[in-house]
Design a protein around this motif. Structure first.
Motif, PDB file in Angstrom:
ATOM      1  N   VAL A  44       0.850  -1.192   0.000  1.00 16.35           N
ATOM      2  CA  VAL A  44       0.000   0.000   0.000  1.00 16.35           C
ATOM      3  C   VAL A  44       0.883   1.237   0.000  1.00 16.35           C
ATOM      4  O   VAL A  44       1.778   1.375   0.838  1.00 16.35           O
ATOM      5  CB  VAL A  44      -0.934   0.028   1.228  1.00 16.35           C
ATOM      6  CG1 VAL A  44      -1.744   1.329   1.251  1.00 16.35           C
ATOM      7  CG2 VAL A  44      -1.864  -1.176   1.237  1.00 16.35           C
ATOM      8  N   VAL A  45       0.635   2.116  -0.961  1.00 16.80           N
ATOM      9  CA  VAL A  45       1.292   3.415  -1.011  1.00 16.80           C
ATOM     10  C   VAL A  45       0.182   4.446  -1.073  1.00 16.80           C
ATOM     11  O   VAL A  45      -0.632   4.434  -2.001  1.00 16.80           O
ATOM     12  CB  VAL A  45       2.217   3.553  -2.235  1.00 16.80           C
ATOM     13  CG1 VAL A  45       2.909   4.919  -2.221  1.00 16.80           C
ATOM     14  CG2 VAL A  45       3.245   2.429  -2.265  1.00 16.80           C
ATOM     15  N   ALA A  46       0.128   5.331  -0.077  1.00 16.70           N
ATOM     16  CA  ALA A  46      -0.997   6.252   0.017  1.00 16.70           C
ATOM     17  C   ALA A  46      -0.551   7.617   0.529  1.00 16.70           C
ATOM     18  O   ALA A  46       0.461   7.741   1.220  1.00 16.70           O
ATOM     19  CB  ALA A  46      -2.075   5.685   0.938  1.00 16.70           C
ATOM     20  N   GLN A  47      -1.333   8.601   0.173  1.00 20.16           N
ATOM     21  CA  GLN A  47      -1.170   9.947   0.710  1.00 20.16           C
ATOM     22  C   GLN A  47      -2.311  10.169   1.696  1.00 20.16           C
ATOM     23  O   GLN A  47      -3.472   9.900   1.380  1.00 20.16           O
ATOM     24  CB  GLN A  47      -1.222  10.975  -0.416  1.00 20.16           C
ATOM     25  CG  GLN A  47      -1.072  12.420   0.032  1.00 20.16           C
ATOM     26  CD  GLN A  47      -1.091  13.378  -1.154  1.00 20.16           C
ATOM     27  OE1 GLN A  47      -0.536  13.086  -2.220  1.00 20.16           O
ATOM     28  NE2 GLN A  47      -1.747  14.526  -0.998  1.00 20.16           N
ATOM     29  N   VAL A  48      -1.970  10.646   2.899  1.00 19.96           N
ATOM     30  CA  VAL A  48      -2.994  10.797   3.927  1.00 19.96           C
ATOM     31  C   VAL A  48      -2.919  12.171   4.586  1.00 19.96           C
ATOM     32  O   VAL A  48      -1.892  12.843   4.543  1.00 19.96           O
ATOM     33  CB  VAL A  48      -2.866   9.703   5.023  1.00 19.96           C
ATOM     34  CG1 VAL A  48      -2.965   8.310   4.409  1.00 19.96           C
ATOM     35  CG2 VAL A  48      -1.563   9.861   5.804  1.00 19.96           C
ATOM     36  N   ARG A  49      -4.038  12.535   5.206  1.00 16.50           N
ATOM     37  CA  ARG A  49      -4.106  13.749   6.027  1.00 16.50           C
ATOM     38  C   ARG A  49      -4.535  13.325   7.421  1.00 16.50           C
ATOM     39  O   ARG A  49      -5.549  12.641   7.585  1.00 16.50           O
ATOM     40  CB  ARG A  49      -5.109  14.751   5.444  1.00 16.50           C
ATOM     41  CG  ARG A  49      -5.242  16.046   6.278  1.00 16.50           C
ATOM     42  CD  ARG A  49      -6.297  16.972   5.720  1.00 16.50           C
ATOM     43  NE  ARG A  49      -5.916  17.496   4.411  1.00 16.50           N
ATOM     44  CZ  ARG A  49      -6.490  17.175   3.268  1.00 16.50           C
ATOM     45  NH1 ARG A  49      -7.494  16.297   3.258  1.00 16.50           N
ATOM     46  NH2 ARG A  49      -6.102  17.701   2.137  1.00 16.50           N
ATOM     47  N   THR A  50      -3.767  13.708   8.438  1.00 16.35           N
ATOM     48  CA  THR A  50      -4.032  13.224   9.795  1.00 16.35           C
ATOM     49  C   THR A  50      -5.265  13.882  10.389  1.00 16.35           C
ATOM     50  O   THR A  50      -5.527  15.071  10.187  1.00 16.35           O
ATOM     51  CB  THR A  50      -2.828  13.473  10.708  1.00 16.35           C
ATOM     52  OG1 THR A  50      -2.518  14.866  10.726  1.00 16.35           O
ATOM     53  CG2 THR A  50      -1.619  12.697  10.215  1.00 16.35           C
ATOM     54  N   LEU A  51      -6.007  13.073  11.141  1.00 20.77           N
ATOM     55  CA  LEU A  51      -7.170  13.551  11.866  1.00 20.77           C
ATOM     56  C   LEU A  51      -6.885  13.634  13.360  1.00 20.77           C
ATOM     57  O   LEU A  51      -7.359  14.533  14.046  1.00 20.77           O
ATOM     58  CB  LEU A  51      -8.356  12.608  11.625  1.00 20.77           C
ATOM     59  CG  LEU A  51      -8.801  12.452  10.165  1.00 20.77           C
ATOM     60  CD1 LEU A  51      -9.829  11.334  10.047  1.00 20.77           C
ATOM     61  CD2 LEU A  51      -9.353  13.761   9.635  1.00 20.77           C
ATOM     62  N   GLU A  52      -6.084  12.673  13.852  1.00 22.33           N
ATOM     63  CA  GLU A  52      -5.770  12.615  15.278  1.00 22.33           C
ATOM     64  C   GLU A  52      -4.522  11.770  15.465  1.00 22.33           C
ATOM     65  O   GLU A  52      -4.318  10.781  14.757  1.00 22.33           O
ATOM     66  CB  GLU A  52      -6.946  12.014  16.057  1.00 22.33           C
ATOM     67  CG  GLU A  52      -6.837  12.146  17.560  1.00 22.33           C
ATOM     68  CD  GLU A  52      -8.109  11.695  18.263  1.00 22.33           C
ATOM     69  OE1 GLU A  52      -8.298  12.076  19.433  1.00 22.33           O
ATOM     70  OE2 GLU A  52      -8.898  10.950  17.654  1.00 22.33           O
TER      71      GLU A  52
END
Length: 278
Positions: A44-52
């Motif tokens: 898995v290669v992903a771009q994420v934005r943190t929520l917590e």
């Protein structure tokens, strides 16, 4: 034990054995080779934005290195670069980050964006396991562009093979002084043919090319830097030729082959890995 600690402990217990203790890459960011090492190993290669991002108690963080703190991170997936199967739009994972100079745990600000190199956790949808301790990479345009290119090349029908060594090498002097041709066969993990050809002509700059078939034709060329073929050669070729590669050459021919092989290495340039150097 609070719910977050319980969930974090379960996630860690369901993960594969911890990766080697690599230090995080420097602020300048990972090199192409760093990214290729990670991307080629990550389902898995992903771009994420943190929520917590919630700290995990040290006592419940198995395998935590001294000077680090473990965080349980929840994030939304903003771009899925590669995945073998479906990945939910919201994921959770554990990450170890260094403490500051005062020993306080690192913090991840809500909304921070990262590139993740990870694997899914069997039986636990929405949970990911980083494939290495430094596989959470701060989002930067260059790193994202490189990762996408690596994944795209790796998914091609016949991506450049893994280099495992050097086979036989042959040297042929030409009819004119200073004229010669060297051919060096490269061993690969899947036994696909790869060869290096170096041509010298009087009064001309030596030329070399790599062929990915048994026939060296006009398609053979020098690999462009920061491509998967460049990575396979620059990071996979041995620094010196084994004696077995020169078994068919006399002393003069062996010296010429070594000279031409060094030309190839110099042209490719170094395989810089900041992860292993850190």
């Amino acid at each position: 034990m609070n719910p977050v600690t319980v969930l974090a402990a379960v996630l860690l217990a369901s993960a594969a054995p911890a990766a080697p203790a690599d230090s995080p890459p420097p602020a300048a960011g990972p090199t192409y080779a760093d990214l290729a090492d990670l991307a080629l190993a990550a389902p898995v290669v992903a771009q994420v934005r943190t929520l917590e991002a919630i700290p995990v108690n040290d006592a419940d963080a198995a395998g935590l290195r001294p000077g680090f703190a473990r965080l349980y991170v929840q994030a939304e997936v903003t771009a899925l670069i590669r995945a073998a199967g479906p990945v939910p739009s919201r994921v959770a994972y554990l990450v170890d980050l260094p403490r500051d100079a005062r020993g306080r745990p690192a913090r991840i600000v809500k909304g921070s964006q990262f590139l993740l190199l990870a694997a899914t956790v069997p039986g636990r949808p929405g949970e990911l396991r980083l494939i290495a301790r430094d596989a959470q990479i701060p989002l930067a345009p260059l790193s994202a562009e490189r990762l996408r290119a690596i994944v795209r090349e790796a998914a091609a029908p016949a991506p450049p093979p893994v280099v495992t060594g050097i086979g036989r090498a042959f040297y042929s002097p030409g009819n004119l002084p200073g004229e010669s041709e060297t051919q060096i066969f490269v061993q690969t993990a899947d036994r696909r043919p790869v060869s290096l050809s170096i041509l010298r002509r009087p009064g001309e700059t030596p030329r070399w090319a790599v062929a990915l078939s048994e026939v060296v034709d006009e398609s053979a060329s020098v690999p462009k830097p920061d491509t998967l073929l460049w990575y396979r050669l620059a990071c996979g070729l041995p620094r010196t030729l084994p004696a077995s590669s020169l078994a068919d050459a006399d002393a003069a021919g062996a010296a010429a082959i070594r000279r031409d092989y060094q030309l190839v290495l110099d042209s490719l340039g170094p395989c810089v890995r900041m992860r292993t150097a850190a």
